[in-house]
Design a protein around this motif. Structure first.
Motif, short mmCIF file in Angstrom:
data_model
loop_
_atom_site.label_atom_id
_atom_site.label_comp_id
_atom_site.label_asym_id
_atom_site.label_seq_id
_atom_site.Cartn_x
_atom_site.Cartn_y
_atom_site.Cartn_z
N CYS A 160 7.27 4.68 -10.43
CA CYS A 160 8.26 3.77 -9.86
C CYS A 160 7.64 2.91 -8.75
CB CYS A 160 9.45 4.55 -9.31
SG CYS A 160 10.35 5.50 -10.57
N THR A 161 6.76 3.52 -7.96
CA THR A 161 6.12 2.79 -6.87
C THR A 161 5.17 1.72 -7.41
OG1 THR A 161 6.31 4.68 -5.38
CG2 THR A 161 4.68 3.02 -4.82
N ILE A 162 4.44 2.05 -8.47
CA ILE A 162 3.56 1.06 -9.10
C ILE A 162 4.37 -0.17 -9.51
CG2 ILE A 162 2.16 0.57 -11.15
CD1 ILE A 162 1.20 3.50 -11.03
N SER A 163 5.52 0.08 -10.15
CA SER A 163 6.40 -1.01 -10.57
C SER A 163 6.91 -1.80 -9.37
CB SER A 163 7.57 -0.45 -11.37
OG SER A 163 8.56 -1.44 -11.61
N ALA A 164 7.32 -1.10 -8.32
CA ALA A 164 7.88 -1.75 -7.14
C ALA A 164 6.85 -2.64 -6.44
CB ALA A 164 8.42 -0.70 -6.18
N ILE A 165 5.63 -2.16 -6.32
CA ILE A 165 4.59 -2.96 -5.68
C ILE A 165 4.29 -4.20 -6.51
CG2 ILE A 165 2.14 -2.99 -5.05
CD1 ILE A 165 2.42 -0.06 -4.20
N ALA A 166 4.24 -4.05 -7.83
CA ALA A 166 4.00 -5.21 -8.70
C ALA A 166 5.12 -6.23 -8.57
CB ALA A 166 3.86 -4.75 -10.15
N ASN A 167 6.34 -5.76 -8.27
CA ASN A 167 7.49 -6.65 -8.17
C ASN A 167 7.59 -7.38 -6.84
OD1 ASN A 167 8.41 -6.15 -10.76
ND2 ASN A 167 9.72 -4.44 -10.13
N LEU A 168 6.58 -7.19 -5.96
CA LEU A 168 6.59 -7.92 -4.69
C LEU A 168 6.34 -9.41 -4.89
CD1 LEU A 168 4.65 -5.40 -2.43
CD2 LEU A 168 7.01 -6.16 -2.11
N GLY A 169 5.77 -9.78 -6.04
CA GLY A 169 5.52 -11.19 -6.30
C GLY A 169 4.16 -11.41 -6.92
N PRO A 170 3.89 -12.65 -7.34
CA PRO A 170 2.66 -12.94 -8.08
C PRO A 170 1.45 -13.32 -7.23
CG PRO A 170 4.06 -14.86 -8.07
CD PRO A 170 4.79 -13.80 -7.30
N GLU A 171 1.53 -13.07 -5.91
CA GLU A 171 0.45 -13.57 -5.05
C GLU A 171 -0.74 -12.63 -4.90
OE1 GLU A 171 3.65 -13.44 -3.93
OE2 GLU A 171 4.18 -15.57 -4.24
N TYR B 114 0.84 -1.20 0.00
CA TYR B 114 0.00 0.00 0.00
C TYR B 114 0.88 1.25 0.00
CZ TYR B 114 -3.76 -3.20 1.17
OH TYR B 114 -4.66 -4.22 1.14
N GLU B 115 0.44 2.25 -0.74
CA GLU B 115 1.14 3.53 -0.79
C GLU B 115 0.12 4.66 -0.78
OE1 GLU B 115 4.59 6.14 -1.31
OE2 GLU B 115 4.24 4.13 -0.52
N PHE B 116 0.39 5.67 0.05
CA PHE B 116 -0.51 6.83 0.15
C PHE B 116 0.25 8.09 -0.25
CE2 PHE B 116 -1.94 3.86 3.57
CZ PHE B 116 -3.14 3.49 2.98
N LYS B 117 -0.37 8.90 -1.11
CA LYS B 117 0.19 10.19 -1.50
C LYS B 117 -0.87 11.26 -1.24
CE LYS B 117 3.98 8.49 -3.53
NZ LYS B 117 5.34 8.69 -2.98
N GLN B 118 -0.42 12.42 -0.77
CA GLN B 118 -1.38 13.48 -0.48
C GLN B 118 -1.98 14.08 -1.74
OE1 GLN B 118 -0.98 16.94 -1.13
NE2 GLN B 118 1.04 16.75 -2.10
N GLY C 75 9.71 -2.06 2.99
CA GLY C 75 8.70 -1.50 3.89
C GLY C 75 7.76 -0.63 3.08
N SER C 76 7.65 0.65 3.44
CA SER C 76 6.78 1.57 2.72
C SER C 76 7.58 2.47 1.76
CB SER C 76 6.00 2.45 3.70
OG SER C 76 6.89 3.19 4.53
N SER C 77 8.85 2.12 1.54
CA SER C 77 9.70 2.91 0.64
C SER C 77 9.92 2.19 -0.68
CB SER C 77 11.05 3.19 1.30
OG SER C 77 10.89 3.91 2.51
N THR C 78 10.21 2.96 -1.73
CA THR C 78 10.52 2.41 -3.05
C THR C 78 11.99 2.65 -3.36
OG1 THR C 78 8.26 2.73 -3.87
CG2 THR C 78 10.01 2.59 -5.51
N LYS C 79 12.69 1.59 -3.74
CA LYS C 79 14.12 1.68 -3.98
C LYS C 79 14.47 1.13 -5.37
CE LYS C 79 14.99 2.89 0.38
NZ LYS C 79 15.54 4.20 0.77
N VAL D 154 10.66 -0.04 -15.39
CA VAL D 154 10.38 1.32 -15.85
C VAL D 154 11.55 1.68 -16.75
CG1 VAL D 154 9.94 3.71 -15.23
CG2 VAL D 154 9.15 1.88 -13.73
N GLY D 155 11.35 1.53 -18.06
CA GLY D 155 12.48 1.64 -18.97
C GLY D 155 13.44 0.49 -18.71
N ASN D 156 14.69 0.82 -18.36
CA ASN D 156 15.68 -0.20 -18.04
C ASN D 156 15.85 -0.40 -16.54
OD1 ASN D 156 16.37 -0.72 -20.78
ND2 ASN D 156 17.65 1.14 -20.80
N ASP D 157 15.06 0.31 -15.75
CA ASP D 157 15.21 0.27 -14.29
C ASP D 157 14.18 -0.65 -13.65
OD1 ASP D 157 17.35 2.06 -14.31
OD2 ASP D 157 15.98 3.78 -14.28
N CYS D 158 14.61 -1.30 -12.59
CA CYS D 158 13.72 -2.17 -11.82
C CYS D 158 13.65 -1.63 -10.40
CB CYS D 158 14.26 -3.60 -11.82
SG CYS D 158 13.22 -4.79 -10.95
#
Length: 391
Positions: free
Chosen positions: A251-262, A226-230, A372-376, A363-367
């Motif tokens: 980037c966050t959309i991509s990161a959350i999707a990369n958590l796995g297929p469950e 989950y991610e919240f933006k104001q 936690g609640s951060s995107t790296k 995202v392009g060539n980046d993964c």
């Protein structure tokens, strides 16, 4: 006349339809002639994420700041889509109603026979069908026709005491008129346990408000999904659209999707998860946030007003940012088709559903990955680990 191709999600089109913002000129539009098979084929294409031919809409002069679009081409296809969405809407209404009836009962007792002993004054072997049907339909009427929501489960269940003595139950079948009268009786009895709430979102996506609250509760323990933006506007004196934030959303959309297929994930715009952001918004936009659990709902209406845009055009900014980004498909298309707006206690909140994937998304060539609640930004070994999850 100028032609401007723009990407609109099905949810956006359906929202325009529900708002009466799509009009048909009968002087030149033919009647609805598509067969059931033709409609099914179109829906099959939509569900498989196949591209559709362009819809041609003419934007008419706004009436009372409300944009109206005349359908020039695509009426048959829109009718097929809206019919399907309407059926899905009914299914969602039924699921939501059943869920809330069950929650009301279970909130008062874990006894599997609690409902029976509540509605029947004395021990009996009579079926619960008639009383439950009346309660179910009364809940549905109060929520989806009158715009109310359960607010006091104890009062609702207390009002159902000895219900069988006040409605027609019968041993086998009862008349249609009796069923209708039963629903009216139950609605009157339980209405005091409901309160007026802004559930306008239910006309676009039934159950979204309740899913919304559940998402916030779950985010306490499932922070990565989950991610919240104001919002998308800066909170400094500049008050312009924050392009860095829009990029961070991608980037966050991509990161959350990369958590796995469950499981699916969610990103909400219009929610402040930092007290400092909520306080800043109070000063800048003169709005009073709604506190729910550990976050503050601030909505994106204030930003649309600041930018002097209608809600549709504000949503288009977000849609364009996603569609023009380097976010990989099929995730990009799926996110765009699943965008929706939840209206919660007067605030509009954008919900982006991030469906589970079968392979990593770049995202392009980046993964990207979630910590936690951060995107790296993921390193080589981390990309290998992400890929392994999908295998």
């Amino acid at each position: 006349m100028t032609v401007s191709p723009q990407g609109l999600s099905i949810q956006t089109l359906y929202r325009l339809y529900c708002d009466g913002s799509l009009v048909v000129n009968r002087q030149y539009q033919r009647k609805l002639v598509w067969t059931l098979a033709e409609k099914q084929n179109l829906i099959d294409s939509v569900l498989k994420n196949y591209p559709l031919p362009l819809f041609l809409l003419a934007e008419k002069p706004p009436e009372h700041s409300h944009s109206v679009y005349e359908i020039i081409d695509g009426m048959q296809r829109l009718n097929a889509i809206f019919s399907f969405v309407g059926r899905e809407r009914l299914v969602n209404e039924v699921k939501t109603t059943f869920s809330l009836v069950r929650s009301a009962i279970e909130s008062q007792s874990g006894d599997r026979f609690f409902f029976r002993t509540t509605v029947y004054p004395k021990p009996t072997s009579n079926a619960q069908k008639s009383p439950f049907f009346a309660v179910f339909m009364a809940f549905h009427d109060l929520m989806f026709r009158q715009g109310l929501a359960p607010s006091n489960n104890a009062a609702i269940l207390k009002s159902l005491n000895n219900l069988a003595d006040r409605i027609q139950v019968g041993q086998k079948h009862i008349k249609t008129e009796d069923r209708r009268e039963n629903i009216k009786v139950v609605s009157g009895l339980i209405r005091e346990g409901f309160s007026r709430r802004d559930v306008a979102a239910l006309s676009h996506g039934p159950g979204l408000v309740f899913d919304f609250e559940n998402s916030i509760r779950r985010s306490k323990t499932e922070t990565s999904r989950y991610e919240f933006k104001q919002g998308i506007v800066r909170l400094d004196s500049d008050r312009k659209i924050d392009q860095d934030l829009l990029e961070a959303v991608i980037c966050t959309i991509s990161a959350i999707a990369n958590l796995g297929p469950e499981l699916d994930g969610f990103l909400y715009l219009g929610i402040a998860d930092k007290a400092s952001d909520a306080e800043r918004i109070v000063k800048l936009d003169s709005v009073k946030p709604v506190r729910f659990e550990h976050v503050d709902v601030v909505g994106i209406d204030r930003e649309a007003k600041l930018l002097k845009l209608s809600m549709d055009k504000f949503m288009r900014i977000l849609e364009d940012a996603i569609s023009k980004s380097k976010l990989g498909d099929p995730l990009k298309t799926q996110v765009l088709s699943a965008m929706d707006v939840v209206t919660y206690k007067g605030f509009s909140v954008v919900r982006l559903r991030i469906p589970k994937q079968t392979s990593p998304t770049f995202v392009g060539n980046d993964c990207y990955r979630r910590v936690g609640s951060s995107t790296k930004l993921a390193t080589g070994p981390e990309i290998a680990a992400i890929t392994k999850q999908f295998n």
